[in-house]
Write a protein that holds these residues in place. Structure first.
Motif, PDB file in Angstrom:
ATOM      1  N   GLY A  62       0.969  -1.355   0.320  1.00  0.00           N
ATOM      2  CA  GLY A  62       0.082  -0.226  -0.151  1.00  0.00           C
ATOM      3  C   GLY A  62       1.161   1.491  -0.065  1.00  0.00           C
ATOM      4  N   ARG A  63      -0.125   2.292  -0.482  1.00  0.00           N
ATOM      5  CA  ARG A  63       0.575   3.922   0.045  1.00  0.00           C
ATOM      6  C   ARG A  63      -0.267   4.861   0.765  1.00  0.00           C
ATOM      7  NH1 ARG A  63       2.699   5.550  -6.315  1.00  0.00           N
ATOM      8  NH2 ARG A  63       4.349   4.013  -6.556  1.00  0.00           N
ATOM      9  N   VAL A  64       0.773   5.338   1.002  1.00  0.00           N
ATOM     10  CA  VAL A  64       0.058   6.210   2.625  1.00  0.00           C
ATOM     11  C   VAL A  64       0.558   7.438   2.198  1.00  0.00           C
ATOM     12  CG1 VAL A  64       0.332   6.702   4.686  1.00  0.00           C
ATOM     13  CG2 VAL A  64       0.780   4.610   3.925  1.00  0.00           C
ATOM     14  N   ASN A  65      -1.058   8.377   1.362  1.00  0.00           N
ATOM     15  CA  ASN A  65      -0.875   9.281   1.091  1.00  0.00           C
ATOM     16  C   ASN A  65      -2.491   9.869   1.277  1.00  0.00           C
ATOM     17  OD1 ASN A  65      -1.880  12.010  -1.051  1.00  0.00           O
ATOM     18  ND2 ASN A  65       0.661  11.634  -1.317  1.00  0.00           N
ATOM     19  N   PRO A  66      -2.726  11.091   2.131  1.00  0.00           N
ATOM     20  CA  PRO A  66      -4.350  11.519   2.835  1.00  0.00           C
ATOM     21  C   PRO A  66      -5.154  11.592   1.842  1.00  0.00           C
ATOM     22  CG  PRO A  66      -2.538  12.297   4.328  1.00  0.00           C
ATOM     23  CD  PRO A  66      -1.713  11.749   2.911  1.00  0.00           C
ATOM     24  N   ILE A  67      -3.864  12.521   0.604  1.00  0.00           N
ATOM     25  CA  ILE A  67      -5.021  12.951  -0.296  1.00  0.00           C
ATOM     26  C   ILE A  67      -4.841  12.114  -1.356  1.00  0.00           C
ATOM     27  CG2 ILE A  67      -5.009  15.454  -2.409  1.00  0.00           C
ATOM     28  CD1 ILE A  67      -2.836  16.922  -0.193  1.00  0.00           C
ATOM     29  N   MET A  68      -4.561  11.554  -2.013  1.00  0.00           N
ATOM     30  CA  MET A  68      -4.844  11.089  -2.620  1.00  0.00           C
ATOM     31  C   MET A  68      -5.761   9.805  -2.304  1.00  0.00           C
ATOM     32  SD  MET A  68      -3.591  11.146  -5.977  1.00  0.00           S
ATOM     33  CE  MET A  68      -4.113   9.692  -6.670  1.00  0.00           C
ATOM     34  N   ALA A  69      -5.401   9.111  -0.991  1.00  0.00           N
ATOM     35  CA  ALA A  69      -6.504   7.981  -0.396  1.00  0.00           C
ATOM     36  C   ALA A  69      -7.393   8.126  -0.708  1.00  0.00           C
ATOM     37  CB  ALA A  69      -5.927   7.671   0.904  1.00  0.00           C
ATOM     38  N   ALA A  70      -7.908   9.813  -0.236  1.00  0.00           N
ATOM     39  CA  ALA A  70      -9.598  10.295   0.122  1.00  0.00           C
ATOM     40  C   ALA A  70      -9.838   9.967  -1.702  1.00  0.00           C
ATOM     41  CB  ALA A  70      -9.442  11.348   0.671  1.00  0.00           C
ATOM     42  N   LEU A  71      -9.204  10.419  -2.944  1.00  0.00           N
ATOM     43  CA  LEU A  71      -9.299  10.770  -3.714  1.00  0.00           C
ATOM     44  C   LEU A  71      -9.675   9.383  -5.166  1.00  0.00           C
ATOM     45  CD1 LEU A  71      -7.574  13.830  -4.933  1.00  0.00           C
ATOM     46  CD2 LEU A  71      -9.622  13.649  -4.772  1.00  0.00           C
ATOM     47  N   VAL A  72      -8.897   8.277  -4.262  1.00  0.00           N
ATOM     48  CA  VAL A  72      -9.035   6.936  -5.124  1.00  0.00           C
ATOM     49  C   VAL A  72     -10.561   6.499  -4.266  1.00  0.00           C
ATOM     50  CG1 VAL A  72      -7.288   6.645  -5.852  1.00  0.00           C
ATOM     51  CG2 VAL A  72      -6.911   6.223  -3.816  1.00  0.00           C
ATOM     52  N   GLN A  73     -10.958   6.046  -2.502  1.00  0.00           N
ATOM     53  CA  GLN A  73     -11.717   5.392  -2.271  1.00  0.00           C
ATOM     54  C   GLN A  73     -12.695   5.285  -3.311  1.00  0.00           C
ATOM     55  OE1 GLN A  73     -11.472   3.253  -0.257  1.00  0.00           O
ATOM     56  NE2 GLN A  73      -9.294   4.601   0.117  1.00  0.00           N
ATOM     57  N   PRO A  74     -13.559   6.598  -3.733  1.00  0.00           N
ATOM     58  CA  PRO A  74     -14.908   5.757  -4.699  1.00  0.00           C
ATOM     59  C   PRO A  74     -14.493   5.188  -6.296  1.00  0.00           C
ATOM     60  CG  PRO A  74     -14.538   8.062  -4.945  1.00  0.00           C
ATOM     61  CD  PRO A  74     -13.240   7.022  -3.816  1.00  0.00           C
ATOM     62  N   LEU A  75     -13.044   4.774  -6.628  1.00  0.00           N
ATOM     63  CA  LEU A  75     -13.066   4.269  -7.661  1.00  0.00           C
ATOM     64  C   LEU A  75     -12.705   3.015  -7.714  1.00  0.00           C
ATOM     65  CD1 LEU A  75      -9.591   6.498  -8.504  1.00  0.00           C
ATOM     66  CD2 LEU A  75     -12.247   6.909  -9.695  1.00  0.00           C
ATOM     67  N   SER A  76     -13.122   2.287  -8.577  1.00  0.00           N
ATOM     68  CA  SER A  76     -13.355   0.796  -8.881  1.00  0.00           C
ATOM     69  C   SER A  76     -11.872   0.092  -9.773  1.00  0.00           C
ATOM     70  CB  SER A  76     -14.443   0.557 -10.301  1.00  0.00           C
ATOM     71  OG  SER A  76     -14.267   0.778 -11.038  1.00  0.00           O
TER      72      SER A  76
END
Length: 112
Positions: free
Chosen positions: A76-90
């Motif tokens: 995994g990768r830790v980046n709060p901004i990217m983590a939030a942005l990719v959550q809804p992506l399939s």
């Protein structure tokens, strides 16, 4: 012989059904406003610590998006901004984004 033809046809059908869609990736990049951080052409990010995405390998980009979605932990990768942005992506969304960004002309490699 008929079984071989049927197997080949099914493989071809599966490959085309799972192939990434560049046009859909372009729409997703616009909808999710990726350019707001990575730059309008994805070559000039707003912050030098943000990566240039244009021209990167599509598989690499897709894998990176999936790693941001996994977050902390193995692979995994830790980046709060990217983590939030990719959550809804399939997975398909991430593959399509990777295909689109990978198809763009990049500035990372000088071609002879």
């Amino acid at each position: 012989m008929n079984r071989i033809c049927l197997a080949l046809a099914l493989c071809a059908l599966g490959a085309s059904a799972s192939a990434a869609d560049i046009a859909r990736g372009a729409a997703l990049a616009k909808t999710h406003n990726c350019a707001s951080c990575h730059g309008a052409d994805f070559n000039k990010p707003i912050d030098p610590s943000y990566p240039k995405l244009a021209g990167q390998h599509a598989d690499y980009l897709t894998t990176a998006l999936r790693a941001y979605k996994r977050g902390a932990g193995p692979n995994g990768r830790v980046n709060p901004i990217m983590a939030a942005l990719v959550q809804p992506l399939s997975n398909r969304d991430m593959a399509d984004l990777g295909a689109y960004l990978g198809s763009l002309p990049g500035q990372l490699v000088i071609k002879k």
